[in-house]
Scaffold this motif. Sequence first.
Motif, PDB file in Angstrom:
ATOM      1  N   PRO A 128       0.809  -1.231   0.000  1.00  0.00           N
ATOM      2  CA  PRO A 128       0.000   0.000   0.000  1.00  0.00           C
ATOM      3  C   PRO A 128       0.841   1.280   0.000  1.00  0.00           C
ATOM      4  N   ARG A 129       2.070   1.225   0.563  1.00  0.00           N
ATOM      5  CA  ARG A 129       2.932   2.410   0.604  1.00  0.00           C
ATOM      6  C   ARG A 129       3.444   2.810  -0.782  1.00  0.00           C
ATOM      7  N   CYS A 130       3.284   1.870  -1.749  1.00  0.00           N
ATOM      8  CA  CYS A 130       3.773   2.132  -3.104  1.00  0.00           C
ATOM      9  C   CYS A 130       2.712   2.768  -4.000  1.00  0.00           C
ATOM     10  N   MET A 131       1.513   2.974  -3.484  1.00  0.00           N
ATOM     11  CA  MET A 131       0.409   3.359  -4.362  1.00  0.00           C
ATOM     12  C   MET A 131       0.326   4.859  -4.635  1.00  0.00           C
ATOM     13  N   THR A 132       1.101   5.636  -3.960  1.00  0.00           N
ATOM     14  CA  THR A 132       1.057   7.080  -4.222  1.00  0.00           C
ATOM     15  C   THR A 132       2.461   7.627  -4.456  1.00  0.00           C
ATOM     16  N   GLY A 133       2.530   8.607  -5.342  1.00  0.00           N
ATOM     17  CA  GLY A 133       3.811   9.266  -5.608  1.00  0.00           C
ATOM     18  C   GLY A 133       4.738   8.447  -6.505  1.00  0.00           C
ATOM     19  N   ARG A 134       5.995   8.904  -6.520  1.00  0.00           N
ATOM     20  CA  ARG A 134       7.051   8.238  -7.327  1.00  0.00           C
ATOM     21  C   ARG A 134       7.799   7.276  -6.400  1.00  0.00           C
ATOM     22  N   TRP A 138       9.050   0.063 -10.708  1.00  0.00           N
ATOM     23  CA  TRP A 138       9.105   1.527 -10.721  1.00  0.00           C
ATOM     24  C   TRP A 138       7.676   2.007 -10.975  1.00  0.00           C
ATOM     25  N   MET A 139       7.121   2.751  -9.981  1.00  0.00           N
ATOM     26  CA  MET A 139       5.717   3.129 -10.022  1.00  0.00           C
ATOM     27  C   MET A 139       5.539   4.637  -9.844  1.00  0.00           C
ATOM     28  N   ILE A 140       4.533   5.157 -10.516  1.00  0.00           N
ATOM     29  CA  ILE A 140       4.137   6.547 -10.329  1.00  0.00           C
ATOM     30  C   ILE A 140       2.616   6.567 -10.134  1.00  0.00           C
ATOM     31  N   ASP A 141       2.217   7.020  -8.941  1.00  0.00           N
ATOM     32  CA  ASP A 141       0.787   7.104  -8.591  1.00  0.00           C
ATOM     33  C   ASP A 141       0.054   5.772  -8.811  1.00  0.00           C
ATOM     34  N   GLY A 142       0.677   4.700  -8.366  1.00  0.00           N
ATOM     35  CA  GLY A 142       0.051   3.379  -8.415  1.00  0.00           C
ATOM     36  C   GLY A 142       0.187   2.657  -9.740  1.00  0.00           C
ATOM     37  N   LYS A 143       0.790   3.291 -10.766  1.00  0.00           N
ATOM     38  CA  LYS A 143       0.954   2.642 -12.069  1.00  0.00           C
ATOM     39  C   LYS A 143       2.376   2.117 -12.223  1.00  0.00           C
ATOM     40  N   VAL A 144       2.466   0.808 -12.581  1.00  0.00           N
ATOM     41  CA  VAL A 144       3.781   0.175 -12.768  1.00  0.00           C
ATOM     42  C   VAL A 144       4.307   0.528 -14.159  1.00  0.00           C
ATOM     43  N   LYS A 148      20.342  -2.557 -19.170  1.00  0.00           N
ATOM     44  CA  LYS A 148      19.552  -1.581 -19.921  1.00  0.00           C
ATOM     45  C   LYS A 148      18.403  -1.038 -19.070  1.00  0.00           C
ATOM     46  N   LYS A 149      17.772  -1.914 -18.334  1.00  0.00           N
ATOM     47  CA  LYS A 149      16.649  -1.475 -17.500  1.00  0.00           C
ATOM     48  C   LYS A 149      17.099  -0.562 -16.362  1.00  0.00           C
ATOM     49  N   ILE A 150      18.212  -0.927 -15.697  1.00  0.00           N
ATOM     50  CA  ILE A 150      18.676  -0.100 -14.591  1.00  0.00           C
ATOM     51  C   ILE A 150      19.191   1.243 -15.099  1.00  0.00           C
ATOM     52  N   ALA A 151      19.753   1.273 -16.313  1.00  0.00           N
ATOM     53  CA  ALA A 151      20.222   2.539 -16.890  1.00  0.00           C
ATOM     54  C   ALA A 151      19.043   3.475 -17.150  1.00  0.00           C
ATOM     55  N   ALA A 152      17.963   2.902 -17.680  1.00  0.00           N
ATOM     56  CA  ALA A 152      16.765   3.713 -17.928  1.00  0.00           C
ATOM     57  C   ALA A 152      16.145   4.173 -16.611  1.00  0.00           C
ATOM     58  N   LEU A 153      16.149   3.286 -15.613  1.00  0.00           N
ATOM     59  CA  LEU A 153      15.589   3.638 -14.315  1.00  0.00           C
ATOM     60  C   LEU A 153      16.399   4.757 -13.657  1.00  0.00           C
ATOM     61  N   PHE A 154      17.701   4.675 -13.781  1.00  0.00           N
ATOM     62  CA  PHE A 154      18.581   5.690 -13.197  1.00  0.00           C
ATOM     63  C   PHE A 154      18.256   7.078 -13.754  1.00  0.00           C
ATOM     64  N   ASP A 155      17.979   7.132 -15.054  1.00  0.00           N
ATOM     65  CA  ASP A 155      17.661   8.418 -15.680  1.00  0.00           C
ATOM     66  C   ASP A 155      16.287   8.943 -15.240  1.00  0.00           C
ATOM     67  N   ALA A 156      15.382   8.012 -14.897  1.00  0.00           N
ATOM     68  CA  ALA A 156      14.020   8.428 -14.535  1.00  0.00           C
ATOM     69  C   ALA A 156      13.883   8.848 -13.075  1.00  0.00           C
ATOM     70  N   VAL A 157      14.627   8.191 -12.199  1.00  0.00           N
ATOM     71  CA  VAL A 157      14.488   8.445 -10.759  1.00  0.00           C
ATOM     72  C   VAL A 157      15.150   9.768 -10.379  1.00  0.00           C
ATOM     73  N   ARG A 158      14.513  10.472  -9.459  1.00  0.00           N
ATOM     74  CA  ARG A 158      15.034  11.735  -8.954  1.00  0.00           C
ATOM     75  C   ARG A 158      15.461  11.586  -7.499  1.00  0.00           C
ATOM     76  N   THR A 159      16.364  12.435  -7.101  1.00  0.00           N
ATOM     77  CA  THR A 159      16.723  12.483  -5.681  1.00  0.00           C
ATOM     78  C   THR A 159      15.487  12.892  -4.871  1.00  0.00           C
ATOM     79  N   GLY A 160      15.200  12.151  -3.816  1.00  0.00           N
ATOM     80  CA  GLY A 160      14.023  12.416  -2.989  1.00  0.00           C
ATOM     81  C   GLY A 160      12.868  11.466  -3.265  1.00  0.00           C
ATOM     82  N   ASP A 161      12.948  10.696  -4.386  1.00  0.00           N
ATOM     83  CA  ASP A 161      11.876   9.719  -4.661  1.00  0.00           C
ATOM     84  C   ASP A 161      11.851   8.657  -3.564  1.00  0.00           C
ATOM     85  N   LYS A 162      10.638   8.135  -3.311  1.00  0.00           N
ATOM     86  CA  LYS A 162      10.420   7.161  -2.240  1.00  0.00           C
ATOM     87  C   LYS A 162      10.982   5.787  -2.612  1.00  0.00           C
TER      88      LYS A 162
END
Length: 311
Positions: free
Chosen positions: A192-198, A211-217, A292-306
């Motif tokens: 449930p803690r993953c259902m909101t935010g980044r 990797w989820m944003i507002d409950g969407k994988v 490849k997946k972790i490289a794409a994830l690294f570019d998407a994630v921001r400092t402060g994301d949960k």
Amino acid sequence: MPSTSTRTGTRRPRTATLRVALATGAVLAVTVGCSAQVVTDPAGAADDKPGGGTGTGVRIEPTEPASSSPSAEPAAASKPPATPSAKPTKSASEKPAPPKPKTVLASGAEGDQVRELQARLRQIAHFNRAPTGYYGSVTATAVSSFQAKRGLPRTGTTDTVTWQKLLGMTKKPTAAELRPPAAVKPAPKPDPRCMTGRVLCISKNSRSLSWMIDGKVLSTMDVRFGSQYTPTREGTFKVGWKSRDHVSTLYDTPMPYAMFFSGGQAVHYSADFAARGYSGASHGCVNVRDKKKIAALFDAVRTGDKVVVYK
């Protein structure tokens, strides 16, 4: 007193007879004695020695014998015939050594060709897991096993001879063989803690990261965790900082695409995980094996994301 020739009935002076005799004798000296050179004096002048000359018109100049000349060459017939130096010739049965095989893939390589190599080895039971795309110790052992069975040098490196032999014994892998569905586990129901935010939503039970944003994988990837002696912490965290080409200061090992969330623990790519799978463990970090997946994830994630880590 002048005399008269009884043979011809003509008168010849004695002086003329003497001159002819002297000239004749000089010529005979040339032809009978040592080698000499006859030079005609066109003016009929006397010899240049003091006291006058013969007045015969002929000057005798002695020359050295040809045999005494230092530059004289021996007769051509006396020289031994020159023999050309013998050149070594290759036997008709000798064949040039075949060129050394070139390396196609070796430990540390990664990419689609490595995945194809693994899939082809899997077709003939030399690679017993899903292709990872990383050439590690498991792949090198599989290649070495294949080489031994085919009478090739056991190097563990895929050279041109090994690769061509493998191509001849296998078929082109299908998409399902390159990326078997079983290798991609379905994401469990998120915490449930993953259902909101980044959120980086990490499940230990399913060994997956979503990797989820507002409950969407948006993406899912396989992960592994620390051993029982260095376990990965559970709870809710935040990405504190990121380091694309990080190297561990404790273990002196690469940690590419590191996203730190709890002290020294981070989500990062692991070449060891790509090579050995779940037979190994981390020192507490969350390892990802798909680069490849972790490289794409690294570019998407921001400092402060949960970050949520749960069982």
